[in-house]
Design a protein around this motif. Structure first.
Motif, PDB file in Angstrom:
ATOM      1  N   ILE A 184       0.847  -1.195   0.000  1.00 18.06           N
ATOM      2  CA  ILE A 184       0.000   0.000   0.000  1.00 18.06           C
ATOM      3  C   ILE A 184       0.882   1.245   0.000  1.00 18.06           C
ATOM      4  O   ILE A 184       2.084   1.169   0.272  1.00 18.06           O
ATOM      5  CB  ILE A 184      -0.936   0.027   1.224  1.00 18.06           C
ATOM      6  N   ASP A 185       0.268   2.376  -0.279  1.00 20.95           N
ATOM      7  CA  ASP A 185       0.977   3.657  -0.232  1.00 20.95           C
ATOM      8  C   ASP A 185       1.109   4.070   1.232  1.00 20.95           C
ATOM      9  O   ASP A 185       0.189   4.637   1.810  1.00 20.95           O
ATOM     10  CB  ASP A 185       0.211   4.708  -1.028  1.00 20.95           C
ATOM     11  N   ARG A 186       2.246   3.775   1.818  1.00 15.74           N
ATOM     12  CA  ARG A 186       2.456   4.008   3.243  1.00 15.74           C
ATOM     13  C   ARG A 186       2.570   5.491   3.587  1.00 15.74           C
ATOM     14  O   ARG A 186       2.597   5.859   4.765  1.00 15.74           O
ATOM     15  CB  ARG A 186       3.728   3.282   3.705  1.00 15.74           C
ATOM     16  N   ASN A 187       2.624   6.373   2.586  1.00 19.25           N
ATOM     17  CA  ASN A 187       2.790   7.810   2.848  1.00 19.25           C
ATOM     18  C   ASN A 187       1.559   8.438   3.484  1.00 19.25           C
ATOM     19  O   ASN A 187       1.635   9.534   4.032  1.00 19.25           O
ATOM     20  CB  ASN A 187       3.111   8.549   1.542  1.00 19.25           C
ATOM     21  N   HIS A 188       0.411   7.765   3.400  1.00 19.18           N
ATOM     22  CA  HIS A 188      -0.841   8.367   3.870  1.00 19.18           C
ATOM     23  C   HIS A 188      -1.358   7.783   5.175  1.00 19.18           C
ATOM     24  O   HIS A 188      -1.898   8.502   6.011  1.00 19.18           O
ATOM     25  CB  HIS A 188      -1.918   8.229   2.788  1.00 19.18           C
ATOM     26  N   PHE A 189      -1.232   6.479   5.358  1.00 23.18           N
ATOM     27  CA  PHE A 189      -1.842   5.811   6.504  1.00 23.18           C
ATOM     28  C   PHE A 189      -0.904   5.828   7.711  1.00 23.18           C
ATOM     29  O   PHE A 189       0.287   5.561   7.583  1.00 23.18           O
ATOM     30  CB  PHE A 189      -2.197   4.365   6.149  1.00 23.18           C
ATOM     31  N   SER A 190      -1.470   6.111   8.879  1.00 21.76           N
ATOM     32  CA  SER A 190      -0.652   6.155  10.092  1.00 21.76           C
ATOM     33  C   SER A 190      -1.537   6.118  11.337  1.00 21.76           C
ATOM     34  O   SER A 190      -2.603   6.754  11.365  1.00 21.76           O
ATOM     35  CB  SER A 190       0.197   7.430  10.119  1.00 21.76           C
ATOM     36  N   PRO A 191      -1.104   5.396  12.388  1.00 20.53           N
ATOM     37  CA  PRO A 191      -1.830   5.430  13.661  1.00 20.53           C
ATOM     38  C   PRO A 191      -1.854   6.831  14.277  1.00 20.53           C
ATOM     39  O   PRO A 191      -2.732   7.135  15.089  1.00 20.53           O
ATOM     40  CB  PRO A 191      -1.046   4.453  14.540  1.00 20.53           C
ATOM     41  N   ASP A 192      -0.887   7.672  13.898  1.00 17.79           N
ATOM     42  CA  ASP A 192      -0.807   9.026  14.461  1.00 17.79           C
ATOM     43  C   ASP A 192      -1.968   9.912  14.013  1.00 17.79           C
ATOM     44  O   ASP A 192      -2.168  11.000  14.574  1.00 17.79           O
ATOM     45  CB  ASP A 192       0.517   9.679  14.054  1.00 17.79           C
ATOM     46  N   LEU A 193      -2.732   9.459  13.022  1.00 18.53           N
ATOM     47  CA  LEU A 193      -3.875  10.238  12.547  1.00 18.53           C
ATOM     48  C   LEU A 193      -5.122  10.024  13.407  1.00 18.53           C
ATOM     49  O   LEU A 193      -6.146  10.657  13.174  1.00 18.53           O
ATOM     50  CB  LEU A 193      -4.194   9.873  11.091  1.00 18.53           C
ATOM     51  N   ARG A 194      -5.012   9.173  14.398  1.00 20.40           N
ATOM     52  CA  ARG A 194      -6.168   8.916  15.263  1.00 20.40           C
ATOM     53  C   ARG A 194      -6.601  10.203  15.956  1.00 20.40           C
ATOM     54  O   ARG A 194      -5.795  10.954  16.498  1.00 20.40           O
ATOM     55  CB  ARG A 194      -5.826   7.860  16.302  1.00 20.40           C
ATOM     56  N   ASP A 195      -7.914  10.447  15.926  1.00 28.63           N
ATOM     57  CA  ASP A 195      -8.498  11.682  16.453  1.00 28.63           C
ATOM     58  C   ASP A 195      -9.663  11.295  17.361  1.00 28.63           C
ATOM     59  O   ASP A 195     -10.714  10.848  16.884  1.00 28.63           O
ATOM     60  CB  ASP A 195      -8.978  12.552  15.285  1.00 28.63           C
ATOM     61  N   GLU A 196      -9.468  11.457  18.673  1.00 28.54           N
ATOM     62  CA  GLU A 196     -10.493  11.024  19.624  1.00 28.54           C
ATOM     63  C   GLU A 196     -11.779  11.849  19.492  1.00 28.54           C
ATOM     64  O   GLU A 196     -12.883  11.335  19.711  1.00 28.54           O
ATOM     65  CB  GLU A 196      -9.955  11.105  21.048  1.00 28.54           C
ATOM     66  N   LYS A 197     -11.646  13.134  19.143  1.00 27.73           N
ATOM     67  CA  LYS A 197     -12.849  13.948  18.945  1.00 27.73           C
ATOM     68  C   LYS A 197     -13.637  13.450  17.732  1.00 27.73           C
ATOM     69  O   LYS A 197     -14.874  13.395  17.752  1.00 27.73           O
ATOM     70  CB  LYS A 197     -12.468  15.412  18.775  1.00 27.73           C
ATOM     71  N   LEU A 198     -12.920  13.111  16.670  1.00 22.45           N
ATOM     72  CA  LEU A 198     -13.574  12.571  15.484  1.00 22.45           C
ATOM     73  C   LEU A 198     -14.242  11.240  15.810  1.00 22.45           C
ATOM     74  O   LEU A 198     -15.375  10.973  15.391  1.00 22.45           O
ATOM     75  CB  LEU A 198     -12.564  12.399  14.352  1.00 22.45           C
ATOM     76  N   ARG A 199     -13.542  10.405  16.584  1.00 23.25           N
ATOM     77  CA  ARG A 199     -14.113   9.119  16.985  1.00 23.25           C
ATOM     78  C   ARG A 199     -15.420   9.321  17.748  1.00 23.25           C
ATOM     79  O   ARG A 199     -16.430   8.651  17.482  1.00 23.25           O
ATOM     80  CB  ARG A 199     -13.110   8.344  17.836  1.00 23.25           C
TER      81      ARG A 199
END
Length: 393
Positions: A184-199
């Motif tokens: 996959i294109d690893r440049n976009h996906f990351s656990p650091d993008l987790r957003d508790e407010k969005l969740r």
């Protein structure tokens, strides 16, 4: 190295194969190689890509059942292009007319049949499900395996896009030379993008509090994805725990799925999210990916979810199962909503911090599409070197 991919699955409005080849063109150019695609379309046309690669569109008739695709009428124009381009390697993934005219082409290039899918699993097994056992269906359509074996004899190697497909073909007695997992294109996906407010916002849309469990499903609303099984499983698990499902996708089964979830505010269908950054934030902010298909040739959505730090709940067969390590996954019997519900309960009964830490660690191990391209070129280089040694001997 010049690679030419003769591909009936590539079109201006195509799906996964088009995405794979567009990215592969760019990566191979960066590595000092060239990928050229020859594809059928409404007109003869040459399209140069600014970041590397080229498309030769060959005027061809459309596929009647799906106007997003076209089929080669004959091999003459394609073989003439191959004579002109003089590739080092020719790839083909179509088991129909191209399988034969590429196999019979008299050029010096290495000929590779690169399987992106399994037609037996995609069609006969799906059409006859509930009518006959998988073993009987395999026997009824053994003629197709014999058909494949005949044209594969014209190729230098039979390569699949991962171990799941390789297992299926080998189980039928076909010789698979290599399984080359996609990345996959690893440049976009990351656990650091987790957003508790969005969740919390997504859970609120499912009429659930922040302490509930948020499942996400990704894929077309198509029978082979088995979303009715997933929806039933979430409803069953929801009787014992607060759990919701966001299902991102669209397709011919949408109305059927909407009728199934009617009255359940904890399960909702959402249109696909095409804006990459937003999609990756949504994915990383869920609690786990759940998937229904046991016919996936390669677990792309599972790899994207894992790269986002998500645990997995997937069938124990198919491409997704190949990346479902017990450290961060639960598997279930395909087509069995009771088994899937039990897998949901098992996953969320685990210690959340330990589970998420295991998934986050695995995120860094997900294969990238660049890794795949490098491995594929190395494999082709070995085959070409072996051919040269044989010629000298």
């Amino acid at each position: 190295m010049r690679i030419v991919d003769v591909n009936e699955y590539y079109s201006p409005t195509g799906g996964g194969v088009r995405t794979y080849l567009d990215r592969k063109m760019r990566i191979l150019a960066e590595l000092g190689h060239e990928l050229i695609v020859i594809a059928p379309w409404d007109e003869d046309r040459v399209e140069d890509r600014p970041d590397g690669g080229r498309i030769y569109w060959v005027k061809s008739p459309p596929l009647i059942l799906d106007r997003n695709y076209w089929l080669f009428r004959d091999g003459g124009p394609v073989c003439a292009l191959l004579d002109e381009l003089k590739p080092d390697v020719v790839e083909n993934c179509s088991p129909w007319r191209p399988a034969w005219f590429i196999g019979d082409w008299r050029g010096d290039a290495l000929k590779i049949f690169f399987a992106h899918n399994d037609n037996m699993g995609a069609y006969p097994h799906r059409w006859l499900e509930g009518i006959a056992s998988p073993e009987r269906i395999e026997r009824w359509f053994s003629w197709y395996t014999r058909y494949m074996d005949k044209f594969l004899g014209k190729y230098d190697a039979f390569v699949t896009n991962g171990p799941a497909l390789a297992k299926r073909y080998r189980a039928r007695g076909l010789h698979v030379d290599a399984a080359m997992p996609l990345g996959i294109d690893r440049n976009h996906f990351s656990p650091d993008l987790r957003d508790e407010k969005l969740r919390a916002s997504m859970l609120a849309q499912l009429d659930l509090p922040p302490e509930a469990h948020l499942l996400i499903g990704l894929g077309r609303h198509h029978k082979e994805k088995r979303w009715p099984v997933v929806i039933d499983a979430v409803e069953r698990a929801g009787a014992d725990m607060p759990v919701g499902l966001m299902l991102l996708g669209d397709g011919p089964q949408r109305a059927t799925l909407e009728r199934q979830i009617a009255g359940n505010s904890h399960i909702r269908l959402f249109r696909p999210v095409y804006e990459r950054e937003r999609f990756c934030r949504i994915l990383a902010s869920a609690d786990a990916l759940i998937h229904g298909s046991d016919q996936e040739p390669f677990g792309l959505v599972a790899s994207e979810a894992l790269a986002s730090g998500l645990p997995l709940i997937v069938p124990n067969d198919g491409g997704c199962a190949e990346v479902a390590d017990p450290l961060f996954s639960e598997t279930y019997q395909p087509k069995d909503s009771k088994s899937a519900a039990a897998a949901i309960r098992r996953l969320f009964a685990r210690e959340p911090a330990i589970l998420r830490a295991a998934a986050r660690h695995a995120a860094g191990q997900v294969l990238s599409d660049r890794d795949h391209a490098i491995a594929l070129v190395d494999y082709y280089r070995e085959l070409l070197a072996g051919r040269r040694r044989s010629a000298v001997a």
